[in-house]
Design a protein around this motif. Structure first.
Motif, PDB file in Angstrom:
ATOM      1  N   GLY A 121       0.820  -1.212   0.000  1.00  9.27           N
ATOM      2  CA  GLY A 121       0.000   0.000   0.000  1.00  9.27           C
ATOM      3  C   GLY A 121       0.853   1.260   0.000  1.00  9.27           C
ATOM      4  N   GLN A 122       0.417   2.262   0.733  1.00  9.57           N
ATOM      5  CA  GLN A 122       1.049   3.594   0.666  1.00  9.57           C
ATOM      6  C   GLN A 122       1.991   3.868   1.837  1.00  9.57           C
ATOM      7  OE1 GLN A 122       1.220   5.890  -1.762  1.00  9.57           O
ATOM      8  NE2 GLN A 122       0.317   4.186  -2.894  1.00  9.57           N
ATOM      9  N   GLU A 123       2.661   2.863   2.362  1.00  9.15           N
ATOM     10  CA  GLU A 123       3.590   3.121   3.475  1.00  9.15           C
ATOM     11  C   GLU A 123       5.019   2.792   3.070  1.00  9.15           C
ATOM     12  OE1 GLU A 123       2.900   0.084   6.486  1.00  9.15           O
ATOM     13  OE2 GLU A 123       0.807   0.015   5.966  1.00  9.15           O
ATOM     14  N   PRO A 124       5.989   3.425   3.723  1.00  2.34           N
ATOM     15  CA  PRO A 124       7.371   3.011   3.486  1.00  2.34           C
ATOM     16  C   PRO A 124       7.569   1.569   3.967  1.00  2.34           C
ATOM     17  CG  PRO A 124       7.270   4.963   4.903  1.00  2.34           C
ATOM     18  CD  PRO A 124       5.878   4.493   4.726  1.00  2.34           C
ATOM     19  N   PHE A 125       8.479   0.852   3.348  1.00  4.26           N
ATOM     20  CA  PHE A 125       8.676  -0.564   3.679  1.00  4.26           C
ATOM     21  C   PHE A 125      10.136  -0.944   3.448  1.00  4.26           C
ATOM     22  CE2 PHE A 125       8.949  -2.277  -0.706  1.00  4.26           C
ATOM     23  CZ  PHE A 125       8.544  -1.159  -1.412  1.00  4.26           C
ATOM     24  N   ALA A 126      10.530  -2.062   4.040  1.00  4.77           N
ATOM     25  CA  ALA A 126      11.908  -2.522   3.864  1.00  4.77           C
ATOM     26  C   ALA A 126      11.945  -3.637   2.828  1.00  4.77           C
ATOM     27  CB  ALA A 126      12.456  -3.036   5.194  1.00  4.77           C
ATOM     28  N   VAL A 127      13.060  -3.743   2.111  1.00  7.12           N
ATOM     29  CA  VAL A 127      13.308  -4.875   1.212  1.00  7.12           C
ATOM     30  C   VAL A 127      14.607  -5.530   1.652  1.00  7.12           C
ATOM     31  CG1 VAL A 127      13.840  -5.578  -1.161  1.00  7.12           C
ATOM     32  CG2 VAL A 127      12.097  -3.826  -0.753  1.00  7.12           C
TER      33      VAL A 127
END
Ligand code: UTP
Length: 300
Positions: A121-127
């Motif tokens: 969705g519209q949130e920052p995230f880690a990869v």
């Protein structure tokens, strides 16, 4: 906003490790006695990322099975009273919420990350790359998460490599910026995937940890296949680096000075097994003693 989602791409073909990876994903290769992917999921959970999405490919089953319960095996260990092994079997099931999504075809790391759009969705995230291990004794991900929260942009992990090796990696051009916590935090001015040594802007290689602004999804959707005909995450990050903050742009880097192993590379894989095994309390003492004797035979 506190980041709590991690995306772990594990759908690559793993051609460097054939034939072991013919029917097993390279992320399932054991590093001592745990598959590489379990170390990566544990690292995410330890950094507070309790929602983990694995991007899987053709051999999805073994990966999914590893994070699922195995009632027969657990019952057999319980009946034998082998609680130590029972706890080991259950460790991977109890790590957090692990979800799966399929990448139909291995069209590149950027394409793999794009499969997470709906879940994230519209949130920052880690990869976190599923074949890239950061030694658990060294700190990286939480520094990157904090930097993302401070800057609002995207953050990548960088490693200094010998200049002759930079052509194997994505490479970053960097500059200092106001607000960096230390000189190892930099702003990215340009990125180039696997440049020839004489065209590389630095010896800073991109390694497999990212904290991304969700604007990356739209950029990826508009990123044409690059090197090797694959949709490259590096190309999308290069675009993000040139966008204003109001559009989700701005890319920062954290130079990592700890131990990192690329378990998809055979030599690095062997080094990972040895370095992790020598420090294991159960195996380390015997293994070290043997290794000492063995290395003597090599110098004879
Ligand atoms: P690599 O370039 O190391 O993976 O991708 P690969 O293509 O499997 O490797 P070789 O060169 O053939 O041995 C880095 C990460 O991105 C994932 C891989 O699983 C690995 O974790 N990946 C790569 C995908 O999930 N999908 C892709 O299409 C490509």
């Amino acid at each position: 906003m506190t980041i709590h989602k991690a995306v772990i791409p594990a759908a690559g073909l793993g051609t460097r490790f054939l034939p072991a990876t013919k029917s097993t994903p390279k992320e399932m290769l054991p590093v001592v006695d745990k598959p590489a992917i379990q170390y990566v999921v544990e690292e995410a959970v330890k950094a507070g990322l309790d929602d983990v999405l694995l991007i899987t490919g053709r051999s999805k089953r073994t990966l999914a099975d590893h994070f699922d319960a195995v009632p027969e095996l657990e019952a057999a260990l319980e009946a034998k009273g082998d609680l130590e092994r029972l706890a080991k079997v259950r460790e991977s099931t109890e790590l957090g919420h692990v979800h799966f999504v399929r990448q139909g075809q291995p069209k590149g790391l950027g394409h793999a990350v794009l499969q997470a759009k709906h879940h994230v969705g519209q949130e920052p995230f880690a990869v976190l790359l599923g074949d890239d291990l950061i030694d658990e004794r060294d700190e990286l991900l939480s520094t990157m998460l904090a930097l993302q929260e401070r800057t609002g942009g995207s953050v990548i992990a960088l490693l200094e490599v010998p200049p002759a090796q930079i052509s194997m990696y994505g490479c970053a051009a960097v500059e200092p910026f106001d607000g960096a916590a230390d000189p190892d935090q930099v702003r990215i001015t340009a990125l180039v995937e696997k440049p020839p040594a004489d065209e590389a802007p630095s010896n800073l290689a991109i390694i497999g940890r990212y904290v991304l602004h969700p604007a990356v999804f739209e950029v990826l959707e508009n990123t044409a296949p690059g090197r090797g005909g694959e949709i490259q995450l590096t190309d999308a990050l290069a675009t993000l680096a040139g966008l204003p903050a109001s559009e989700g742009g701005g890319v920062y880097g954290v130079v990592f000075r700890g131990r990192r192993y690329d378990t998809g590379d055979r030599l690095d894989y062997l080094k990972a097994v040895v370095q992790i095994a020598v420090d294991r309390p159960d195996l380390g003492p015997d293994f070290r003693a043997w290794l000492g004797e063995f290395s003597q035979t090599l110098s004879d």
